[in-house]
Design a protein around this motif. Structure first.
Motif, PDB file in Angstrom:
ATOM      1  N   VAL A 204       0.840  -1.190   0.000  1.00 30.60           N
ATOM      2  CA  VAL A 204       0.000   0.000   0.000  1.00 30.60           C
ATOM      3  C   VAL A 204       0.881   1.249   0.000  1.00 30.60           C
ATOM      4  O   VAL A 204       1.803   1.386   0.802  1.00 30.60           O
ATOM      5  N   GLY A 205       0.612   2.142  -0.948  1.00 31.62           N
ATOM      6  CA  GLY A 205       1.350   3.393  -1.033  1.00 31.62           C
ATOM      7  C   GLY A 205       2.662   3.309  -1.767  1.00 31.62           C
ATOM      8  O   GLY A 205       3.341   4.325  -1.948  1.00 31.62           O
ATOM      9  N   ALA A 206       3.052   2.091  -2.255  1.00 32.30           N
ATOM     10  CA  ALA A 206       4.362   1.947  -2.887  1.00 32.30           C
ATOM     11  C   ALA A 206       4.344   2.325  -4.361  1.00 32.30           C
ATOM     12  O   ALA A 206       5.382   2.613  -4.937  1.00 32.30           O
ATOM     13  N   GLY A 207       3.182   2.290  -4.995  1.00 32.21           N
ATOM     14  CA  GLY A 207       3.113   2.592  -6.419  1.00 32.21           C
ATOM     15  C   GLY A 207       3.796   1.523  -7.240  1.00 32.21           C
ATOM     16  O   GLY A 207       4.113   0.438  -6.760  1.00 32.21           O
ATOM     17  N   GLY A 208       4.056   1.807  -8.514  1.00 30.31           N
ATOM     18  CA  GLY A 208       4.703   0.824  -9.381  1.00 30.31           C
ATOM     19  C   GLY A 208       6.161   0.630  -9.031  1.00 30.31           C
ATOM     20  O   GLY A 208       6.655  -0.481  -8.964  1.00 30.31           O
ATOM     21  N   GLY A 209       6.872   1.740  -8.767  1.00 34.86           N
ATOM     22  CA  GLY A 209       8.267   1.662  -8.359  1.00 34.86           C
ATOM     23  C   GLY A 209       9.167   1.067  -9.424  1.00 34.86           C
ATOM     24  O   GLY A 209       8.793   0.920 -10.575  1.00 34.86           O
ATOM     25  N   GLY A 210      10.380   0.745  -9.002  1.00 34.54           N
ATOM     26  CA  GLY A 210      11.356   0.118  -9.874  1.00 34.54           C
ATOM     27  C   GLY A 210      12.044  -0.994  -9.127  1.00 34.54           C
ATOM     28  O   GLY A 210      11.675  -1.322  -8.015  1.00 34.54           O
ATOM     29  N   TYR A 211      13.079  -1.604  -9.736  1.00 29.32           N
ATOM     30  CA  TYR A 211      13.801  -2.666  -9.047  1.00 29.32           C
ATOM     31  C   TYR A 211      15.313  -2.498  -9.105  1.00 29.32           C
ATOM     32  O   TYR A 211      16.055  -3.414  -8.755  1.00 29.32           O
ATOM     33  N   VAL A 212      15.805  -1.326  -9.536  1.00 30.06           N
ATOM     34  CA  VAL A 212      17.237  -1.066  -9.467  1.00 30.06           C
ATOM     35  C   VAL A 212      17.600  -0.833  -8.000  1.00 30.06           C
ATOM     36  O   VAL A 212      17.098   0.098  -7.369  1.00 30.06           O
ATOM     37  N   ILE A 213      18.461  -1.689  -7.452  1.00 34.77           N
ATOM     38  CA  ILE A 213      18.720  -1.658  -6.014  1.00 34.77           C
ATOM     39  C   ILE A 213      19.280  -0.314  -5.569  1.00 34.77           C
ATOM     40  O   ILE A 213      18.918   0.218  -4.521  1.00 34.77           O
ATOM     41  N   GLY A 214      20.158   0.298  -6.361  1.00 38.89           N
ATOM     42  CA  GLY A 214      20.726   1.580  -5.986  1.00 38.89           C
ATOM     43  C   GLY A 214      19.843   2.770  -6.283  1.00 38.89           C
ATOM     44  O   GLY A 214      20.167   3.897  -5.910  1.00 38.89           O
ATOM     45  N   ASP A 215      18.711   2.521  -6.952  1.00 38.82           N
ATOM     46  CA  ASP A 215      17.803   3.611  -7.330  1.00 38.82           C
ATOM     47  C   ASP A 215      16.395   3.048  -7.491  1.00 38.82           C
ATOM     48  O   ASP A 215      15.844   3.000  -8.589  1.00 38.82           O
ATOM     49  N   PRO A 216      15.772   2.607  -6.390  1.00 40.06           N
ATOM     50  CA  PRO A 216      14.481   1.913  -6.484  1.00 40.06           C
ATOM     51  C   PRO A 216      13.354   2.763  -7.044  1.00 40.06           C
ATOM     52  O   PRO A 216      12.378   2.226  -7.556  1.00 40.06           O
ATOM     53  N   GLY A 217      13.473   4.076  -6.976  1.00 36.92           N
ATOM     54  CA  GLY A 217      12.446   4.938  -7.538  1.00 36.92           C
ATOM     55  C   GLY A 217      12.708   5.352  -8.966  1.00 36.92           C
ATOM     56  O   GLY A 217      11.921   6.092  -9.560  1.00 36.92           O
ATOM     57  N   ASP A 218      13.798   4.878  -9.541  1.00 43.27           N
ATOM     58  CA  ASP A 218      14.185   5.216 -10.917  1.00 43.27           C
ATOM     59  C   ASP A 218      14.297   6.726 -11.123  1.00 43.27           C
ATOM     60  O   ASP A 218      14.027   7.231 -12.215  1.00 43.27           O
ATOM     61  N   ARG A 219      14.743   7.457 -10.120  1.00 41.54           N
ATOM     62  CA  ARG A 219      14.888   8.913 -10.245  1.00 41.54           C
ATOM     63  C   ARG A 219      16.201   9.314 -10.914  1.00 41.54           C
ATOM     64  O   ARG A 219      16.357  10.440 -11.369  1.00 41.54           O
ATOM     65  N   LYS A 220      17.152   8.356 -10.994  1.00 40.28           N
ATOM     66  CA  LYS A 220      18.467   8.677 -11.556  1.00 40.28           C
ATOM     67  C   LYS A 220      18.716   7.985 -12.889  1.00 40.28           C
ATOM     68  O   LYS A 220      19.833   8.036 -13.407  1.00 40.28           O
ATOM     69  N   ALA A 221      17.714   7.331 -13.445  1.00 42.06           N
ATOM     70  CA  ALA A 221      17.907   6.532 -14.663  1.00 42.06           C
ATOM     71  C   ALA A 221      18.554   7.356 -15.766  1.00 42.06           C
ATOM     72  O   ALA A 221      18.056   8.421 -16.138  1.00 42.06           O
ATOM     73  N   GLY A 222      19.683   6.886 -16.267  1.00 39.72           N
ATOM     74  CA  GLY A 222      20.365   7.556 -17.365  1.00 39.72           C
ATOM     75  C   GLY A 222      21.252   8.708 -16.952  1.00 39.72           C
ATOM     76  O   GLY A 222      21.906   9.313 -17.802  1.00 39.72           O
ATOM     77  N   THR A 223      21.311   9.020 -15.660  1.00 37.09           N
ATOM     78  CA  THR A 223      22.124  10.133 -15.177  1.00 37.09           C
ATOM     79  C   THR A 223      23.416   9.596 -14.557  1.00 37.09           C
ATOM     80  O   THR A 223      23.637   8.385 -14.474  1.00 37.09           O
ATOM     81  N   ALA A 224      24.249  10.500 -14.070  1.00 34.62           N
ATOM     82  CA  ALA A 224      25.530  10.105 -13.482  1.00 34.62           C
ATOM     83  C   ALA A 224      25.350   9.235 -12.242  1.00 34.62           C
ATOM     84  O   ALA A 224      26.229   8.443 -11.901  1.00 34.62           O
ATOM     85  N   GLY A 225      24.228   9.356 -11.536  1.00 36.98           N
ATOM     86  CA  GLY A 225      24.007   8.574 -10.331  1.00 36.98           C
ATOM     87  C   GLY A 225      23.375   7.221 -10.570  1.00 36.98           C
ATOM     88  O   GLY A 225      23.132   6.470  -9.617  1.00 36.98           O
ATOM     89  N   ASP A 226      23.108   6.852 -11.817  1.00 40.47           N
ATOM     90  CA  ASP A 226      22.475   5.582 -12.144  1.00 40.47           C
ATOM     91  C   ASP A 226      23.520   4.465 -12.071  1.00 40.47           C
ATOM     92  O   ASP A 226      24.525   4.510 -12.783  1.00 40.47           O
ATOM     93  N   PRO A 227      23.313   3.445 -11.228  1.00 40.28           N
ATOM     94  CA  PRO A 227      24.307   2.375 -11.100  1.00 40.28           C
ATOM     95  C   PRO A 227      24.250   1.321 -12.206  1.00 40.28           C
ATOM     96  O   PRO A 227      25.079   0.400 -12.215  1.00 40.28           O
ATOM     97  N   THR A 228      23.306   1.400 -13.125  1.00 38.48           N
ATOM     98  CA  THR A 228      23.145   0.379 -14.160  1.00 38.48           C
ATOM     99  C   THR A 228      24.332   0.406 -15.130  1.00 38.48           C
ATOM    100  O   THR A 228      24.686   1.476 -15.642  1.00 38.48           O
ATOM    101  N   PRO A 229      24.953  -0.748 -15.428  1.00 44.41           N
ATOM    102  CA  PRO A 229      26.176  -0.779 -16.258  1.00 44.41           C
ATOM    103  C   PRO A 229      25.868  -0.835 -17.764  1.00 44.41           C
ATOM    104  O   PRO A 229      26.069  -1.850 -18.429  1.00 44.41           O
ATOM    105  N   TYR A 230      25.434   0.280 -18.334  1.00 52.47           N
ATOM    106  CA  TYR A 230      25.020   0.312 -19.731  1.00 52.47           C
ATOM    107  C   TYR A 230      26.192   0.173 -20.703  1.00 52.47           C
ATOM    108  O   TYR A 230      27.289   0.696 -20.457  1.00 52.47           O
ATOM    109  N   GLN A 231      25.957  -0.481 -21.832  1.00 54.36           N
ATOM    110  CA  GLN A 231      26.784  -0.283 -23.006  1.00 54.36           C
ATOM    111  C   GLN A 231      26.439   1.107 -23.563  1.00 54.36           C
ATOM    112  O   GLN A 231      25.317   1.603 -23.356  1.00 54.36           O
ATOM    113  N   PRO A 232      27.347   1.781 -24.261  1.00 54.20           N
ATOM    114  CA  PRO A 232      27.071   3.145 -24.731  1.00 54.20           C
ATOM    115  C   PRO A 232      25.788   3.279 -25.543  1.00 54.20           C
ATOM    116  O   PRO A 232      25.022   4.227 -25.341  1.00 54.20           O
ATOM    117  N   TRP A 233      25.508   2.337 -26.436  1.00 52.50           N
ATOM    118  CA  TRP A 233      24.301   2.457 -27.256  1.00 52.50           C
ATOM    119  C   TRP A 233      23.045   2.315 -26.403  1.00 52.50           C
ATOM    120  O   TRP A 233      22.023   2.971 -26.667  1.00 52.50           O
TER     121      TRP A 233
END
Length: 267
Positions: A51-80
């Motif tokens: 209750v109250g959690a909403g859809g949320g995300g599952y990135v452990i370092g950013d569970p709210g997906d507020r940093k996706a694609g930014t310098a604080g995003d821990p996801t190890p992307y390939q450049p493309w």
């Protein structure tokens, strides 16, 4: 010729009826000892967001997906993959918008696929049988078969949901999926993947009312290394009767009545 979907649906309904009639694994008491010989962990119940959690995300370092694609995003992307993420116009995250969205779910009602479907704020349910575990999703509505204790086929055709096999490890259901197409997003912010995605889902009931899902993403074409995610679900008590279908007409009504008045330039 009988339509294969109707055949599969009929088989599923038959299986559910047998489970209900025989008192199979779906009716195991919630306080049973999971993972002992001759027994399987009890995953019964309807699961959804706390209750109250909403859809949320599952990135452990950013569970709210507020940093996706930014310098604080821990996801190890390939450049493309990072460039593609930052080019999307999703419904969540730093680039959230409903205006001119690129979200395939919103634009075309494409299947959301897995694991994104767990971020839709609806419920899901496990139906556990010895040979196949079915996951029934309220959103779609759709269902997914998990073949138990089998190996993957040598070269499965790419599909929206991939090919899933499963096994029990103690108190945990482990689902191993390959054979994805590259048309779905991993989440609501637009993280991409390739056809090489290898996804592991681990479901464990950490207490009667709480289910933990741990994810492992292995996609060397889109990410520089394997990465993990986690999401917690709560036992729901509102019933599983309503279905939530993707409807282009409903999205168009939502856009005209809600989105356009907010996003249209002011005169």
């Amino acid at each position: 010729m009988r339509h294969p979907f109707l055949h599969s649906a009929a088989a599923l309904l038959g299986t559910l009826a047998l489970c209900a009639a025989s008192g199979s694994q779906t009716t195991t008491p919630a306080n049973s000892k999971a993972g002992t010989p001759g027994n399987v962990p009890d995953l019964s119940g309807d699961w959804g967001n706390p209750v109250g959690a909403g859809g949320g995300g599952y990135v452990i370092g950013d569970p709210g997906d507020r940093k996706a694609g930014t310098a604080g995003d821990p996801t190890p992307y390939q450049p493309w993959a990072l460039a593609k993420l930052n080019s999307e116009r999703p419904e969540n995250g730093p680039h959230a918008t409903f205006e001119n969205t690129t979200d395939p779910r919103l634009k075309y009602c494409d299947p959301v696929g897995v694991p994104r479907i767990y971020l839709v704020p609806t419920q899901f349910r496990f139906v556990q049988t010895p040979d196949i575990v079915y996951i029934l999703y309220q959103y779609g509505p759709t269902w997914r078969p998990i073949a138990m204790n089998r190996a993957h086929r040598p070269d499965p055709d790419p599909t929206w949901w991939g090919e899933s096999v499963g096994k029990y490890e103690g108190d945990t259901l482990v689902i191993d999926t390959i054979g994805f197409n590259d048309k779905t997003w991993l989440d609501h912010v637009g993280r991409p993947h390739s056809e090489e995605l290898h996804l592991i889902e681990r479901f464990r009931r950490i207490n009667h009312d709480t289910l933990q899902m741990d994810l492992t993403f292995d996609d060397p074409k889109a990410y520089t290394k394997t990465w993990t995610g986690r999401k917690i679900f709560a036992l729901q008590h509102g019933g599983f009767d309503d279905a939530y279908a993707c409807s282009m007409s409903e999205y168009e009504h939502f856009r005209q009545s809600i989105v356009d008045p907010v996003t249209a330039p002011k005169k």
